[in-house]
Design a protein around this motif. Structure first.
Motif, PDB file in Angstrom:
ATOM      1  N   PHE A   1       0.123  16.526   4.356  1.00 47.55           N
ATOM      2  CA  PHE A   1      -0.899  15.990   5.265  1.00 47.55           C
ATOM      3  C   PHE A   1      -0.718  14.490   5.441  1.00 47.55           C
ATOM      4  O   PHE A   1      -0.583  13.743   4.470  1.00 47.55           O
ATOM      5  N   SER A   2      -0.720  14.075   6.711  1.00 48.60           N
ATOM      6  CA  SER A   2      -0.635  12.653   7.037  1.00 48.60           C
ATOM      7  C   SER A   2      -1.535  12.351   8.223  1.00 48.60           C
ATOM      8  O   SER A   2      -1.940  13.250   8.971  1.00 48.60           O
ATOM      9  N   ALA A   3      -1.860  11.070   8.363  1.00 51.29           N
ATOM     10  CA  ALA A   3      -2.678  10.621   9.493  1.00 51.29           C
ATOM     11  C   ALA A   3      -2.096   9.328  10.025  1.00 51.29           C
ATOM     12  O   ALA A   3      -1.554   8.507   9.269  1.00 51.29           O
ATOM     13  N   SER A   4      -2.180   9.154  11.334  1.00 51.56           N
ATOM     14  CA  SER A   4      -1.695   7.913  11.939  1.00 51.56           C
ATOM     15  C   SER A   4      -2.655   7.454  13.023  1.00 51.56           C
ATOM     16  O   SER A   4      -3.425   8.253  13.571  1.00 51.56           O
ATOM     17  N   TYR A   5      -2.590   6.163  13.320  1.00 50.30           N
ATOM     18  CA  TYR A   5      -3.389   5.579  14.398  1.00 50.30           C
ATOM     19  C   TYR A   5      -2.470   4.746  15.283  1.00 50.30           C
ATOM     20  O   TYR A   5      -1.645   3.962  14.780  1.00 50.30           O
ATOM     21  N   ILE A   6      -2.593   4.939  16.591  1.00 49.81           N
ATOM     22  CA  ILE A   6      -1.817   4.162  17.564  1.00 49.81           C
ATOM     23  C   ILE A   6      -2.771   3.432  18.495  1.00 49.81           C
ATOM     24  O   ILE A   6      -3.658   4.042  19.097  1.00 49.81           O
ATOM     25  N   PHE A   7      -2.587   2.105  18.602  1.00 48.85           N
ATOM     26  CA  PHE A   7      -3.170   1.364  19.715  1.00 48.85           C
ATOM     27  C   PHE A   7      -2.026   0.951  20.619  1.00 48.85           C
ATOM     28  O   PHE A   7      -1.006   0.411  20.164  1.00 48.85           O
TER      29      PHE A   7
ATOM     30  N   ASN B   1       1.635   1.323  15.614  1.00 46.52           N
ATOM     31  CA  ASN B   1       1.470   2.635  14.996  1.00 46.52           C
ATOM     32  C   ASN B   1       1.418   2.461  13.477  1.00 46.52           C
ATOM     33  O   ASN B   1       2.362   1.953  12.865  1.00 46.52           O
ATOM     34  N   LEU B   2       0.285   2.865  12.865  1.00 45.13           N
ATOM     35  CA  LEU B   2       0.124   2.842  11.415  1.00 45.13           C
ATOM     36  C   LEU B   2       0.005   4.276  10.923  1.00 45.13           C
ATOM     37  O   LEU B   2      -0.796   5.055  11.453  1.00 45.13           O
ATOM     38  N   LYS B   3       0.801   4.627   9.887  1.00 47.36           N
ATOM     39  CA  LYS B   3       0.819   6.003   9.383  1.00 47.36           C
ATOM     40  C   LYS B   3       0.642   6.002   7.868  1.00 47.36           C
ATOM     41  O   LYS B   3       1.283   5.215   7.160  1.00 47.36           O
ATOM     42  N   TYR B   4      -0.228   6.905   7.395  1.00 48.27           N
ATOM     43  CA  TYR B   4      -0.464   7.010   5.957  1.00 48.27           C
ATOM     44  C   TYR B   4      -0.273   8.465   5.527  1.00 48.27           C
ATOM     45  O   TYR B   4      -0.859   9.380   6.110  1.00 48.27           O
TER      46      TYR B   4
ATOM     47  N   VAL C   1       0.871  -1.178   0.000  1.00 47.11           N
ATOM     48  CA  VAL C   1       0.000   0.000   0.000  1.00 47.11           C
ATOM     49  C   VAL C   1       0.909   1.229   0.000  1.00 47.11           C
ATOM     50  O   VAL C   1       1.605   1.486   0.985  1.00 47.11           O
ATOM     51  N   LYS C   2       0.925   1.947  -1.079  1.00 47.10           N
ATOM     52  CA  LYS C   2       1.828   3.085  -1.200  1.00 47.10           C
ATOM     53  C   LYS C   2       1.552   4.122  -0.116  1.00 47.10           C
ATOM     54  O   LYS C   2       0.409   4.403   0.214  1.00 47.10           O
ATOM     55  N   ASN C   3       2.632   4.659   0.459  1.00 46.46           N
ATOM     56  CA  ASN C   3       2.597   5.719   1.483  1.00 46.46           C
ATOM     57  C   ASN C   3       2.169   5.225   2.857  1.00 46.46           C
ATOM     58  O   ASN C   3       1.909   6.041   3.751  1.00 46.46           O
ATOM     59  N   LEU C   4       2.101   3.914   3.065  1.00 47.03           N
ATOM     60  CA  LEU C   4       1.751   3.361   4.377  1.00 47.03           C
ATOM     61  C   LEU C   4       3.015   2.875   5.084  1.00 47.03           C
ATOM     62  O   LEU C   4       3.833   2.160   4.491  1.00 47.03           O
ATOM     63  N   SER C   5       3.184   3.267   6.346  1.00 45.66           N
ATOM     64  CA  SER C   5       4.318   2.813   7.158  1.00 45.66           C
ATOM     65  C   SER C   5       3.813   2.357   8.520  1.00 45.66           C
ATOM     66  O   SER C   5       2.671   2.633   8.903  1.00 45.66           O
ATOM     67  N   TYR C   6       4.671   1.669   9.254  1.00 48.74           N
ATOM     68  CA  TYR C   6       4.255   1.120  10.544  1.00 48.74           C
ATOM     69  C   TYR C   6       5.426   1.034  11.507  1.00 48.74           C
ATOM     70  O   TYR C   6       6.593   1.054  11.116  1.00 48.74           O
ATOM     71  N   LYS C   7       5.083   0.933  12.784  1.00 49.39           N
ATOM     72  CA  LYS C   7       6.013   0.521  13.834  1.00 49.39           C
ATOM     73  C   LYS C   7       5.215  -0.264  14.855  1.00 49.39           C
ATOM     74  O   LYS C   7       4.102   0.129  15.234  1.00 49.39           O
TER      75      LYS C   7
END
Length: 464
Positions: A425-431, A416-419, A374-380
């Motif tokens: 402009f970017s958005a991320s979600y952390i659980f 942590n997922l970041k797009y 998925v282009k522009n998607l990163s994670y940790k």
């Protein structure tokens, strides 16, 4: 007429060259909006959630925080200035209407940096930028935007340094008392030696920091060594810190501070999609509040939340797991240095205790970009196993039959997922969840219904 024009032109040139040269100023900034949901930071389903300290004030349950910054910078061949203004607030009518005393009414210079290079070996630096002793490794000793003044420079191709004076607290004088009675000042010297070349290189940095903590009648010398390297795809890093000090008179009896901390980690740069790491983080704990040996490690400010391997801005351990949580780490810190109380000699707000139980954290994680999928998607993502170093000073919960608190504090899990939607402009979600072990449960009363603490965080970020 022509002669008059020539005279006028000459006069303009004289004035122009007499005026000081003006520098170009560039502006930058970002807006960060952070919807967040905090749950059960007290690890107890039977009790209402306590307030959690954040950068914008206390929060509980669902909240939306906004971190809004506008900055500007300018510079020349030898000089540079940078200033960043900030408003950091919770979404509510009181703040956004800028009511008197609200966070919305506070808009000022959050960070500032002013430099002048007399030579490559001697550059003056002052202001209140981010400064640190060890933020490149474990972040155990010091990292913050405290005010500083000092020098840094490149002595040779392989040697550079920083020498800083850090007035953490500088109490205004009063008629009744001396000007230094409530002060806390720190002095940092950190040379850096570059080693190796090509695919096998790194740096070694001895660290000497003196904490003159008049506010808590303590003086502490910190001695350390930090190393950062790369050998092909292997990226090792480590630090070792020793705290050696004492509490001054009028503190009696005389109490000596002897504490230790360490970090070691290895990251493997296997591919863009998968860079795993393993790390170990240690702070010594105290085992007897009544003796004259203070063995719980406390730095100037633990900045584990922003360290490169184990850090994550928005994970549960980097939030305030403080009063009532039975782990007792404050904002940004990964160590339980606010536990127990007494023998205070540093930490965020100068409120961390030398009687704290210390911690041992084993971390395993990975990060990468998923452009191939998925282009522009990163994670940790990462998992921490957390143990207290010593538990003699921790209290067993009411009604419990155990005689001593267990050392296993629990396990944390972060994702942590970041797009990146666009360049600006970017958005991320952390659980992030903290699943308590017996070291937490043993401190709870039998009336508690133990559960995991969690935080769900969304970051919406505009940069320009």
């Amino acid at each position: 007429m022509r002669k008059g024009l020539v005279v006028l032109f000459a006069a303009v040139l004289v004035v122009a060259f007499a005026l000081p040269a003006m520098a170009d100023v560039s502006f930058f900034g970002y807006a960060r909006v952070i919807p967040t949901y905090y749950s059960n930071f007290d690890f107890d389903k039977n009790a209402p959630d306590a307030a959690i300290a954040t950068e914008a004030g206390n929060a509980t349950g669902e909240t939306i925080r906004a971190e809004l910054r506008l900055g500007w910078k300018a510079g020349g061949d030898k000089w540079k200035i940078m200033m960043t203004t900030e408003s950091d607030l919770m979404y509510n009518q009181f703040n956004v209407d800028r009511s008197s005393g609200s966070n919305g009414s506070f808009f000022g210079i959050e960070r500032a940096e002013f430099t002048y290079a007399f030579s490559p070996a001697l550059e003056l630096i002052t202001g209140w930028p981010i400064s640190a002793a060890d933020i490149g490794t474990g972040g155990i000793l010091y990292g913050d935007d405290h005010p500083i003044i000092g020098f840094r420079g490149q002595l040779t191709d392989n040697i550079k340094y920083q020498l800083l004076y850090i007035p953490v607290v500088n109490t205004p004088p009063t008629v009744a008392g001396p000007t230094v009675s409530g002060d806390w000042r720190a002095y940092l010297l950190k040379p850096e030696f570059s080693l190796g070349t090509g695919s096998a290189k790194g740096t070694l940095s001895p660290i000497v920091l003196f904490s003159d903590n008049r506010a808590n009648n303590a003086k502490i010398y910190y001695y350390g060594l930090e190393g950062i390297g790369q050998i092909g795809m292997i990226k090792p890093s480590f630090e070792v810190i020793v705290a050696d000090g004492e509490f001054r008179v009028p503190v009696t009896p005389k109490r000596d501070i002897k504490a230790y901390a360490a970090f070691a980690g290895v990251e493997l740069a296997l591919s863009k999609a998968f860079n795993p790491y393993v790390a170990f983080r240690y702070t010594s704990g105290d085992d007897n509040t009544t003796d004259t040996k203070v063995e719980g490690f406390v730095g100037i400010t633990d900045i584990g939340r922003f360290s490169p391997l184990m850090g994550m801005d928005g994970n549960v351990l980097g939030e305030s797991m403080s009063a009532g949580t039975f782990y007792n780490s404050f904002l940004y810190s990964y160590a339980p240095d606010r536990a127990v109380g007494g023998n205070l000699y540093g930490g965020f707000g100068n409120a961390s205790s030398g009687n704290n139980p210390g911690s041992k954290i084993i971390a395993v994680g990975a990060k990468g970009t998923l452009d191939d999928f998925v282009k522009n998607l990163s994670y940790k993502t990462q998992i921490f196993g957390i143990w207290f170093d010593k538990t003699n000073n921790l209290s067993v919960g009411a009604g419990k039959t155990v005689t001593k608190v267990d050392t296993y504090a629990g396990t944390t899990f972060d994702l942590n997922l970041k797009y990146d939607f666009a360049k600006n402009f970017s958005a991320s979600y952390i659980f992030s969840g903290f699943f308590p072990g017996d070291g937490i449960k043993d401190q709870q009363a039998t009336t508690a219904s133990s559960t995991f603490a969690s935080v769900n965080t969304v970051n919406l970020i505009w940069t320009y």
